[in-house]
Scaffold this active site. Structure first.
Site, PDB file in Angstrom:
ATOM      1  N   HIS A 107       7.237  -0.721  -2.238  1.00 41.24           N
ATOM      2  CA  HIS A 107       6.022  -1.710  -2.252  1.00 41.24           C
ATOM      3  C   HIS A 107       4.949  -1.170  -2.292  1.00 41.24           C
ATOM      4  O   HIS A 107       4.518   0.153  -2.320  1.00 41.24           O
ATOM      5  CB  HIS A 107       6.081  -2.182  -0.731  1.00 41.24           C
ATOM      6  CG  HIS A 107       5.608  -1.255   0.379  1.00 41.24           C
ATOM      7  ND1 HIS A 107       4.298  -1.188   0.690  1.00 41.24           N
ATOM      8  CD2 HIS A 107       6.216  -0.630   1.255  1.00 41.24           C
ATOM      9  CE1 HIS A 107       4.200  -0.483   1.682  1.00 41.24           C
ATOM     10  NE2 HIS A 107       5.413  -0.114   2.217  1.00 41.24           N
ATOM     11  N   ASP A 113       1.550   5.492   2.355  1.00 44.32           N
ATOM     12  CA  ASP A 113       2.445   4.543   2.512  1.00 44.32           C
ATOM     13  C   ASP A 113       2.175   3.235   1.838  1.00 44.32           C
ATOM     14  O   ASP A 113       1.111   2.609   2.298  1.00 44.32           O
ATOM     15  CB  ASP A 113       2.410   4.058   4.050  1.00 44.32           C
ATOM     16  CG  ASP A 113       3.509   2.918   4.451  1.00 44.32           C
ATOM     17  OD1 ASP A 113       4.204   2.371   3.422  1.00 44.32           O
ATOM     18  OD2 ASP A 113       3.346   2.419   5.539  1.00 44.32           O
ATOM     19  N   GLU A 140       4.995  -6.166   1.605  1.00 44.78           N
ATOM     20  CA  GLU A 140       6.040  -5.415   2.521  1.00 44.78           C
ATOM     21  C   GLU A 140       5.423  -5.465   3.802  1.00 44.78           C
ATOM     22  O   GLU A 140       6.215  -5.547   4.880  1.00 44.78           O
ATOM     23  CB  GLU A 140       6.415  -4.284   1.817  1.00 44.78           C
ATOM     24  CG  GLU A 140       7.720  -3.477   2.486  1.00 44.78           C
ATOM     25  CD  GLU A 140       6.974  -2.680   3.919  1.00 44.78           C
ATOM     26  OE1 GLU A 140       8.103  -2.282   4.392  1.00 44.78           O
ATOM     27  OE2 GLU A 140       5.810  -2.314   4.089  1.00 44.78           O
ATOM     28  N   GLU A 141       3.924  -4.874   4.123  1.00 48.95           N
ATOM     29  CA  GLU A 141       3.599  -4.893   5.264  1.00 48.95           C
ATOM     30  C   GLU A 141       3.510  -5.931   6.058  1.00 48.95           C
ATOM     31  O   GLU A 141       2.933  -5.961   7.277  1.00 48.95           O
ATOM     32  CB  GLU A 141       2.117  -4.334   4.991  1.00 48.95           C
ATOM     33  CG  GLU A 141       2.170  -3.023   4.308  1.00 48.95           C
ATOM     34  CD  GLU A 141       2.637  -1.716   5.124  1.00 48.95           C
ATOM     35  OE1 GLU A 141       3.085  -1.824   6.338  1.00 48.95           O
ATOM     36  OE2 GLU A 141       2.509  -0.738   4.686  1.00 48.95           O
ATOM     37  N   ASP A 184      10.057   4.336   0.219  1.00 44.77           N
ATOM     38  CA  ASP A 184       8.879   3.950   1.166  1.00 44.77           C
ATOM     39  C   ASP A 184       8.438   5.495   1.757  1.00 44.77           C
ATOM     40  O   ASP A 184       8.816   6.327   1.297  1.00 44.77           O
ATOM     41  CB  ASP A 184       9.585   2.956   2.342  1.00 44.77           C
ATOM     42  CG  ASP A 184       8.328   2.114   2.702  1.00 44.77           C
ATOM     43  OD1 ASP A 184       7.166   2.478   2.754  1.00 44.77           O
ATOM     44  OD2 ASP A 184       8.656   0.884   2.941  1.00 44.77           O
ATOM     45  N   HIS A 230      -0.831   3.682   8.238  1.00 45.91           N
ATOM     46  CA  HIS A 230      -1.685   2.715   8.669  1.00 45.91           C
ATOM     47  C   HIS A 230      -2.944   2.927   9.412  1.00 45.91           C
ATOM     48  O   HIS A 230      -3.730   2.289  10.111  1.00 45.91           O
ATOM     49  CB  HIS A 230      -0.729   1.702   9.820  1.00 45.91           C
ATOM     50  CG  HIS A 230       0.512   0.953   8.923  1.00 45.91           C
ATOM     51  ND1 HIS A 230       0.770  -0.099   9.454  1.00 45.91           N
ATOM     52  CD2 HIS A 230       1.171   1.307   7.797  1.00 45.91           C
ATOM     53  CE1 HIS A 230       2.014  -0.287   8.580  1.00 45.91           C
ATOM     54  NE2 HIS A 230       1.950   0.553   7.857  1.00 45.91           N
TER      55      HIS A 230
END
Lengths: 360, 358
Positions: free
Chosen positions: A79, A183, A212-213, A235, A326
């Protein structure tokens, strides 16, 4: 990479790959707004692919045809989106309310620089001066509702609906890679390398997926449209490998930096096909590549959507471990990235239907 | 280069440098280099205070001069490494800040030989003494991760190493700068603007531009008074600008001009002179009501060596003591301008105006 490559020819991460990762990490690509990342990838891969297209969802799909007939059709998906923000309301001149896109801890927001929109306009997320808050107030979280993006009082050209990201700039330091959105720009950079050196005995669909998130929405369309024989998902997964406050043994690290690519056995959405897991483990062992099994548990990847598509697609996930996903700044190890690339390269070289000769 | 871009570039240089309380040398050197051509003499004291001395016409004619000091603290808030935890580093604060702004903050560790980048992080809940669900992680449980492995980390970092914010300044429209340590480098920039404008004026009094140290921690600017024995002092600092987190009477709008301090910490006659001058020149100002103590260099200076008539001019600033403080260049330039105009009017009889009405 020749078909019959042996471990001594497995790739390494050099300055060229790190420079590409830096560009990918610094680019803005919040879920739903991946265009800037997609453009970088398209430019990188077009000379190496038989076809490159952007599908309805925004996924970037590259095909690399096999030399022979009846070749195994392998999907590799990474992603390209990241977590971020959207401006949703204007408070006063240059001051905007914003929403979170993807899972971001509110406690990581205050006091950061951000970049807004396609032109990367600067802004900041401020906080109340410590002088004016009480001790009781400081024991409560600075909630999203109280925070604003401040783009400067003279800022008049921002549209509501603009996306924003943390303004972190990538750096390689010592054994580590430091930046935002590792990420999953690590996965993206890995897939770009795999496509460039794809063996000729397989048909490869390289999918750089969107959203994806916010629930693996891009990957679902990819798997449905392309019907691969099997899929590898690339990932990044959390490493929570630091010492505990009381120096008790930390047994819940999920993954550890420096221990190699993390192979998934189980996560929130997927019980991985153990034949795929065994294949990856055997390939790693035969090629002297370190690996770790990600401790089963929460979290998920594009595999959650892919393995349930069509009549079911055998799927594996391999992640580069990273700390502080994140947030504004992630830390990963160059060695883990390199060993991930080596494991995938070796796996593509030897992958065949033989993986599935035993029942699941 | 016009004054605006000269001061903007200078300020951006200043907030790209570390200068943590007690460790101001990097920023003091940059300021000294800039003040050298604007003053007659540069001095640095035992505690690190920086003096840029610009002699007035009285001094030059051999008369006994009056002296005004313009005091702006050079130091900023930061941290110090206090213990190792595997690959992680614990730290203690230097100066006051809200720990809630720290997770995800990029920093620089100054290890003497080299500068090591790091990021302040909150660890996963199971690694903390308490999961802190829906609570901020307190400062003593936050750590710095450098990305180095433990063995190398221990070779390159020591307990006691100083930590500063790593983020570089950004310009925001129309004339704002965002970055760390604008409290109080913005005031250093304003004093520098005063020195630039004074090149074009004849002034009677001696002027000493002072970069003070340790304002955020030990409040040692009384030593400046002991050294220089000024007749008058103006402290320059920042005040709260209106914006997210600040409304009500304490906040001054950005770009509303210098904010003149009113309260027990300031000599009312000196304040009155500053106020009436800015009114007569048409320089927009606001009034900064500081009942009791101001929490600025004006305090130790006013109270040193039998007392000094002192005023405070403040520059509005958003998000004080975060690494993304925001300030308007217009306010900095106007603050510098007001002080230059004030100094140009100081004559040998001025002190006769600084008397109490009884």
């Amino acid at each position: 990479m020749p078909i019959n490559c042996k471990k001594q020819t497995l790739p390494t991460i050099e300055k060229e790959q790190i420079d590409l990762l830096a560009r990918l990490s610094n680019a803005s690509g919040v879920s739903g707004d991946e265009a800037e990342v997609r453009k970088i990838i398209r430019e990188e891969i077009t000379p190496f692919a038989d076809s490159v297209e952007t599908d309805v969802m925004g996924n970037l799909i590259a095909q690399k045809n096999a030399k022979g007939k009846c070749a195994l059709h392998v999907l590799i998906a990474a992603h390209m989106d990241e977590v971020g923000f959207m401006l949703v309301d204007k408070d006063s001149e240059g001051i905007y309310r914003f929403s979170l896109i993807g899972g971001i801890d509110e406690r990581s927001l205050a006091g950061k620089q951000v970049l807004i929109g396609k032109d990367h306009l600067p802004g900041v997320i401020g906080a109340c001066p410590v002088h004016l808050s009480t001790k009781e107030e400081r024991e409560c979280i600075l909630k999203l509702e109280s925070l604003r993006i401040d783009a400067g009082p003279g800022c008049t050209d921002l549209q509501l609906g603009s996306y924003a990201v943390f303004a972190t700039r990538f750096q390689a330091f010592g054994p580590s890679l430091i930046g935002k959105a590792l990420d999953n720009r690590l996965g993206v950079a890995t897939l770009i390398e795999l496509l460039k050196h794809c063996p000729e005995h397989i048909h490869l669909t390289a999918a750089f997926t969107v959203q994806e998130e916010i629930g693996a929405r891009g990957a679902a369309a990819v798997a449905y449209n392309h019907k691969p024989d099997l899929a590898f998902i690339l990932d990044s997964t959390p490493a929570m490998d630091q010492p505990s406050y009381d120096n008790a043994e930390n047994t819940q690290y999920r993954t550890r930096l420096g221990f190699g690519p993390a192979i998934y056995a189980m996560d929130s959405n997927t019980l991985y096909d153990h034949r795929m897991v065994e294949f990856l483990k055997t390939t790693a062992t035969e090629n002297g590549i370190p690996y770790q099994i990600r401790q089963p548990g929460g979290g998920g990847t594009d595999a959650g959507a892919v393995h349930l598509s069509q009549d079911g697609i055998p799927t594996a996930t391999i992640s580069v471990p990273g700390r502080y996903a994140h947030t504004a700044v992630m830390i990963a190890r160059k060695s883990d990235w390199e060993n991930t690339l080596r494991l995938l390269t070796a796996s593509l070289d030897s992958v065949s239907q033989d993986i599935f000769k035993n029942e699941r | 280069m016009d004054d605006n871009s000269r001061i903007t570039d200078f300020l951006k240089e200043l907030i790209s440098l570390p200068g943590i309380s007690g460790y101001e040398t990097p920023v003091a050197k940059a300021i000294a280099a800039h003040w050298k051509d604007l003053t007659d003499e540069i001095q640095i004291t035992n505690v690190g205070n920086l003096y840029g001395i610009k002699k007035g016409s009285a001094s030059k004619n051999g008369e006994k001069p009056h002296k005004i000091i313009l005091a702006a603290h050079m130091d900023g808030i930061g941290m110090v490494i206090d213990r190792f935890r595997g690959e992680m580093l614990h730290f203690a604060p230097i100066g006051g800040f809200d720990p809630r702004i720290l997770p995800g903050q990029q920093v620089l560790i100054h290890s003497g030989k080299e500068t090591i980048p790091g990021v302040i992080v909150q660890l996963a809940p199971h690694l903390l003494s308490n999961p802190y669900k829906d609570k901020p992680v307190p400062l003593h449980e936050l750590v710095i991760d450098t990305g180095l492995e433990e063995e190398e980390l221990r070779q390159r970092v020591q307990v006691g190493d100083i930590v500063s914010y790593a983020n570089l300044p950004v310009e925001l429209p129309t004339d704002c700068i965002a970055g760390h340590s604008l409290d109080n480098r913005a005031s250093v920039a304003a004093v520098t603007q005063t020195l630039i404008e004074l090149q074009r004026f004849t002034h009677h009094w001696d002027v000493v531009a002072v970069g003070t140290t340790q304002e955020e921690t030990t409040f040692l600017s009384h030593t400046v008074v002991h050294d220089l024995r000024p007749d008058l002092a103006i402290a320059i600092d920042v005040t709260f600008a209106k914006g997210p987190g600040v409304d009500g009477w304490r906040g001054k709008p950005l770009s509303s001009g210098p904010s003149i301090g009113y309260g027990a910490n300031f000599h009312p006659k000196l304040v009155k002179e500053l106020q009436s001058l800015s009114d007569s020149l048409g320089i927009a100002t606001t009034k900064d009501y500081l009942p009791s103590r101001s929490g600025t260099d004006a305090e130790p200076i006013q109270n040193a060596c039998g007392g000094v008539p002192t005023a405070l001019i403040s520059i509005p600033l958003r998000y004080m003591h975060t690494p993304v403080e925001v300030i308007s260049m217009k306010d900095i330039l106007q603050t510098g301008h007001l002080m230059a105009e004030f100094i140009a009017r100081l004559d040998q009889n001025f002190m006769n105006k600084i008397v109490w009405e009884d």
